[in-house]
Design a protein around this motif. Structure first.
Motif, short mmCIF file in Angstrom:
data_model
loop_
_atom_site.label_atom_id
_atom_site.label_comp_id
_atom_site.label_asym_id
_atom_site.label_seq_id
_atom_site.Cartn_x
_atom_site.Cartn_y
_atom_site.Cartn_z
N ASN A 68 0.85 -1.20 0.00
CA ASN A 68 0.00 0.00 0.00
C ASN A 68 0.88 1.24 0.00
O ASN A 68 2.03 1.19 0.39
CB ASN A 68 -0.98 0.02 1.18
N ALA A 69 0.32 2.31 -0.46
CA ALA A 69 1.00 3.61 -0.49
C ALA A 69 2.50 3.44 -0.69
O ALA A 69 2.92 3.05 -1.76
CB ALA A 69 0.67 4.39 0.77
N SER A 70 3.29 3.70 0.32
CA SER A 70 4.75 3.62 0.20
C SER A 70 5.33 2.52 1.07
O SER A 70 6.40 2.68 1.67
CB SER A 70 5.36 4.97 0.58
N ASN A 71 4.64 1.39 1.12
CA ASN A 71 5.09 0.27 1.93
C ASN A 71 5.24 -0.98 1.07
O ASN A 71 4.47 -1.21 0.15
CB ASN A 71 4.11 -0.01 3.06
N TYR A 72 6.23 -1.79 1.46
CA TYR A 72 6.46 -3.06 0.76
C TYR A 72 6.76 -4.13 1.81
O TYR A 72 7.02 -3.83 2.97
CB TYR A 72 7.62 -2.94 -0.22
N GLY A 79 8.59 -2.83 5.01
CA GLY A 79 9.51 -1.72 4.84
C GLY A 79 8.82 -0.56 4.15
O GLY A 79 7.64 -0.64 3.80
N SER A 80 9.56 0.49 3.91
CA SER A 80 9.00 1.67 3.24
C SER A 80 9.93 2.08 2.10
O SER A 80 11.10 1.72 2.07
CB SER A 80 8.84 2.81 4.23
N TYR A 81 9.35 2.83 1.15
CA TYR A 81 10.15 3.35 0.05
C TYR A 81 9.70 4.76 -0.25
O TYR A 81 8.61 5.18 0.12
CB TYR A 81 10.03 2.46 -1.20
N LEU A 82 10.57 5.50 -0.93
CA LEU A 82 10.25 6.86 -1.37
C LEU A 82 10.42 6.89 -2.87
O LEU A 82 11.48 6.53 -3.40
CB LEU A 82 11.19 7.87 -0.71
N TYR A 83 9.38 7.31 -3.58
CA TYR A 83 9.39 7.37 -5.04
C TYR A 83 9.22 8.83 -5.45
O TYR A 83 8.17 9.41 -5.25
CB TYR A 83 8.29 6.48 -5.58
N GLY A 85 10.11 11.58 -8.73
CA GLY A 85 10.56 11.66 -10.11
C GLY A 85 10.58 10.28 -10.73
O GLY A 85 9.55 9.62 -10.79
N ASP A 86 11.76 9.80 -11.13
CA ASP A 86 11.87 8.44 -11.65
C ASP A 86 12.75 7.58 -10.74
O ASP A 86 13.21 6.52 -11.13
CB ASP A 86 12.42 8.44 -13.08
N ARG A 87 12.96 8.03 -9.49
CA ARG A 87 13.83 7.31 -8.55
C ARG A 87 13.03 6.69 -7.42
O ARG A 87 12.09 7.30 -6.90
CB ARG A 87 14.88 8.25 -7.94
N VAL A 88 13.41 5.48 -7.06
CA VAL A 88 12.79 4.76 -5.94
C VAL A 88 13.91 4.40 -4.97
O VAL A 88 14.89 3.77 -5.36
CB VAL A 88 12.07 3.48 -6.40
N ALA A 89 13.76 4.81 -3.71
CA ALA A 89 14.75 4.49 -2.69
C ALA A 89 14.06 3.71 -1.58
O ALA A 89 13.06 4.16 -1.03
CB ALA A 89 15.36 5.77 -2.12
N MET A 90 14.59 2.54 -1.28
CA MET A 90 14.07 1.73 -0.18
C MET A 90 14.61 2.36 1.11
O MET A 90 15.82 2.38 1.33
CB MET A 90 14.50 0.28 -0.31
N THR A 91 13.71 2.90 1.92
CA THR A 91 14.13 3.67 3.09
C THR A 91 14.00 2.92 4.40
O THR A 91 14.45 3.40 5.43
CB THR A 91 13.30 4.97 3.18
N GLY A 93 13.16 -1.38 6.19
CA GLY A 93 12.90 -2.79 5.95
C GLY A 93 14.11 -3.54 5.43
O GLY A 93 15.24 -3.06 5.44
N LYS A 94 13.86 -4.75 4.95
CA LYS A 94 14.92 -5.66 4.50
C LYS A 94 15.75 -5.08 3.35
O LYS A 94 16.95 -5.34 3.26
CB LYS A 94 14.29 -6.98 4.06
N LEU A 95 15.15 -4.31 2.47
CA LEU A 95 15.86 -3.80 1.30
C LEU A 95 16.37 -2.36 1.48
O LEU A 95 16.75 -1.70 0.50
CB LEU A 95 14.96 -3.88 0.07
N LYS A 96 16.38 -1.88 2.71
CA LYS A 96 16.81 -0.51 2.99
C LYS A 96 18.17 -0.24 2.35
O LYS A 96 19.09 -1.05 2.45
CB LYS A 96 16.91 -0.28 4.51
N GLY A 97 18.25 0.90 1.65
CA GLY A 97 19.49 1.30 1.01
C GLY A 97 19.52 1.04 -0.49
O GLY A 97 20.29 1.65 -1.20
N LEU A 98 18.67 0.11 -0.98
CA LEU A 98 18.61 -0.14 -2.43
C LEU A 98 17.98 1.04 -3.13
O LEU A 98 17.04 1.66 -2.60
CB LEU A 98 17.79 -1.39 -2.74
#
Length: 129
Positions: A68-72, A79-83, A85-91, A93-98
């Protein structure tokens, strides 16, 4: 100390006016571009294949599901992500930093800190309804 009622009333009116003026104004620009969300569903990540097979090398440790929204969720961890422009940053959870560049709807390419594309790609393989 006695306060002048005119000053307090004037300050309250100024705050109310400023709040109502900003309510109709467009939001300020966000560094990196407009904020968005990814399509809900499962993203499978892989390295490119070669001529010997139809698919790339799947990387199950990097698979994730946008819930949902900005969660994975990845590996059972939310975890959460920030999208932007055209960039997605895992902020979180398990994939933090990708970090990824969104190539198209449902297609992400991993990037390094300098924005250079790397080999791993993540593709939306099933949508959530």
């Amino acid at each position: 100390m006695k306060r002048a009622p005119g000053i307090v009333t004037g300050l309250m009116a100024a705050c109310t006016l400023a709040a109502s003026a900003s309510a109709g104004a467009p939001p300020p620009p966000v560094p990196g571009g407009p904020i968005g969300t990814l399509t809900l569903g499962t993203y499978t990540c892989e390295l490119p294949g070669d001529a010997s097979g139809p698919r790339g090398k799947e990387l199950p440790d990097y698979a994730f599901r946008v819930v949902n929204a900005s969660n994975y969720k990845a590996g059972g961890v939310r975890g959460s992500y920030l999208y932007t422009g055209d960039r997605v940053a895992m902020t979180g959870g398990k994939l933090k930093g990708l970090k990824f560049r969104r190539v198209s709807t449902g297609f992400l390419r991993q990037i390094d800190d300098a924005g250079k594309e790397m080999e791993m790609r993540c593709v939306l393989t099933s949508r959530a309804f």
